[in-house]
Design a protein around this motif. Sequence first.
Motif, short mmCIF file in Angstrom:
data_model
loop_
_atom_site.label_atom_id
_atom_site.label_comp_id
_atom_site.label_asym_id
_atom_site.label_seq_id
_atom_site.Cartn_x
_atom_site.Cartn_y
_atom_site.Cartn_z
N ASP A 177 0.82 -1.21 0.00
CA ASP A 177 0.00 0.00 0.00
C ASP A 177 0.86 1.27 0.00
O ASP A 177 0.48 2.27 -0.59
CB ASP A 177 -0.94 -0.03 1.21
N VAL A 178 2.02 1.20 0.66
CA VAL A 178 2.92 2.37 0.67
C VAL A 178 3.26 2.77 -0.75
O VAL A 178 3.25 3.95 -1.10
CB VAL A 178 4.20 2.04 1.48
N LEU A 179 3.54 1.77 -1.58
CA LEU A 179 3.89 2.04 -2.98
C LEU A 179 2.67 2.53 -3.75
O LEU A 179 2.74 3.52 -4.50
CB LEU A 179 4.44 0.77 -3.63
N LEU A 180 1.54 1.84 -3.56
CA LEU A 180 0.34 2.18 -4.33
C LEU A 180 -0.11 3.62 -4.07
O LEU A 180 -0.60 4.30 -4.97
CB LEU A 180 -0.80 1.19 -4.00
N ARG A 181 0.07 4.06 -2.84
CA ARG A 181 -0.36 5.42 -2.47
C ARG A 181 0.38 6.50 -3.26
O ARG A 181 -0.12 7.60 -3.42
CB ARG A 181 -0.11 5.64 -0.97
N GLN A 182 1.59 6.18 -3.74
CA GLN A 182 2.40 7.18 -4.44
C GLN A 182 1.64 7.77 -5.63
O GLN A 182 1.84 8.93 -5.98
CB GLN A 182 3.71 6.57 -4.96
N ALA A 183 0.79 6.95 -6.25
CA ALA A 183 0.12 7.42 -7.45
C ALA A 183 -1.25 8.03 -7.17
O ALA A 183 -1.91 8.53 -8.08
CB ALA A 183 -0.02 6.27 -8.44
N GLU A 184 -1.68 7.98 -5.94
CA GLU A 184 -2.98 8.52 -5.52
C GLU A 184 -4.13 7.98 -6.36
O GLU A 184 -4.68 8.68 -7.22
CB GLU A 184 -2.95 10.06 -5.55
N PRO A 185 -4.48 6.74 -6.15
CA PRO A 185 -5.57 6.13 -6.94
C PRO A 185 -6.89 6.89 -6.81
O PRO A 185 -7.19 7.44 -5.77
CB PRO A 185 -5.69 4.72 -6.35
N LEU A 186 -7.64 6.90 -7.91
CA LEU A 186 -8.94 7.59 -7.93
C LEU A 186 -10.03 6.65 -7.41
O LEU A 186 -9.85 5.43 -7.34
CB LEU A 186 -9.27 8.03 -9.36
N GLY A 187 -11.18 7.24 -7.13
CA GLY A 187 -12.28 6.48 -6.57
C GLY A 187 -12.76 5.35 -7.47
O GLY A 187 -13.21 4.31 -6.99
N GLY A 188 -12.64 5.54 -8.78
CA GLY A 188 -13.13 4.52 -9.71
C GLY A 188 -12.25 3.28 -9.78
O GLY A 188 -12.65 2.25 -10.34
N ALA A 189 -11.06 3.36 -9.21
CA ALA A 189 -10.14 2.22 -9.28
C ALA A 189 -10.61 1.12 -8.33
O ALA A 189 -10.74 1.35 -7.14
CB ALA A 189 -8.73 2.66 -8.93
N LYS A 190 -10.88 -0.06 -8.89
CA LYS A 190 -11.36 -1.16 -8.05
C LYS A 190 -10.38 -2.33 -8.05
O LYS A 190 -10.44 -3.20 -7.18
CB LYS A 190 -12.71 -1.66 -8.58
N TYR A 191 -9.54 -2.37 -9.06
CA TYR A 191 -8.59 -3.49 -9.20
C TYR A 191 -7.20 -2.95 -9.54
O TYR A 191 -7.08 -1.81 -10.01
CB TYR A 191 -9.03 -4.44 -10.31
#
Lengths: 219, 310
Positions: free
Chosen positions: B147-161
Amino acid sequence: MPLALLKTLTFALCLLPLAWYAWGFWQDALGANPVEAVTRGLGTWTLNLLLITLAVTPLRKLTGWHLVARLRRMLGLFVFFYACLHLTTYLWFDQFFDWRAIADDILKRPFITVGMAAFALLVPLAATSNQFAIRRLGGRRWQELHRTVYAIAILAVLHYSWLVKADQSRPLLYAGILAALLGIRFWWREQERRAQLAGKYAPQAPTPKGRIITIIPRR
Amino acid sequence: MRITPPRPSEITPPEHYARRREFLRRAALAPALMLGGTVLPAPSFAAPGDGARASPYSSDETPTPLKHVAGYNNFYEFGTGKEDPARHAHRLVVRPWQLRIDGLVKKPVTLDIDAIRKLAPLEERIYRLRCVEGWSMVIPWLGFPLDVLLRQAEPLGGAKYVEFVSALQPENMPGTGSRVLNWPYREGLRLDEARHPLALLVLGLYGEVLPNQNGAPLRIAVPWKYGFKSAKSIVAIRFVEHAPLSSWMEANPREYGFYSNVNPEVDHPRWSQATERRIGEFRKRRTLMFNGYGAQVASLYAGMDLRRHY
């Protein structure tokens, strides 16, 4: 090469794979998963020997080296020997004689089903691989019985192919060799049938290659 | 600088691994003794990694010896044999290495491996790994929460996968010449799975940089799923709305589902998943639901029919 020497040599060679796996297991030289390596290895050698056995007749016909035919029984019995060892590793080291799980496997998993079927069909062949049985059954019936080896070989290749996860290259190689070994027999038989239909031979005429067993049913 | 993977001969036996602090003290003296400076120490996380924090998520089971962890692998890009990756993966070029994170994100980013390494302190997590083929290992990974890595890109609300794409270096990967799978290797997780604290971004194992055959320079470890879900040598991460199609689903949808959670009750169509052989053990073990991580992850699948969502 004299037959006795050839037989001794073949016998020793046929024991080499077993010696290799026994030594490897003992020395812990079979990698991370030795039980799997032994199970797979013994299965592979069952199949190798089965194909070698099936290669005897074509080899003899193509090269005229008739002595090899005298090795066929020993090779066939080694197929059974390795099949027994292969089955034992599965029953013992894979399932630890959990008969319910084994029954489940036979019913639910096609690769086990065909593997077991191949083994079951091998048993009568091994049991009749002696002069007494040939005399008892009569040559023709004995030969008919032993033709099930073709079905066994097909089941064995299926067994291999269905257990592989994705890479079918090895099973396909075995299937190809088997197809060639069966194909050449079919082709020869077809040639023979045509020759007989054309009335090429007088019935039962002795030829330099021995007595002809007719394919066309006799009336 | 190019990182060379440890050779099997350099691999640390567990008993030495257990004494690594002592080893490091001694090793610290070594450069002083090396004349000419021609011998470089193997790249390792020894300095920071040795201080890697232990994790409450770690199993207390005995780790599988490194020679097996790095010698018995499924990494089809290098061949389908278990020993093929160890034999060929030295050819994988792991530097320079960049990871692209994009898709449904506010801030698509391209991160260099060195930058990723600095995102968070490394933790050691000793996880069970259960392969879909019926064997298992215990591996001391080194990494930090995915999750630390994923947060770098700031996922949008529509991202489910989240989709993970592995490297494809055809000239260095002899296995990619065969079409057993569609390359590049792709895997996917549901976003909540990817953000689960157990999902680990892995940079090393056994206190060292990841051996190439284990998915250098960065991979993930998702311990409650079959091993193939933990993508190796990742070059791209994409946030998407719908479940991505993984390479294995594409190859055989009946046998490999999107979830592929370890589940002793749902058999692989061609073999049972009820038991497993732990590498190094003779008798088989019962396979545990979610590979023994049910207490942490079962809630992710509440109300789902796991026979259907295999």
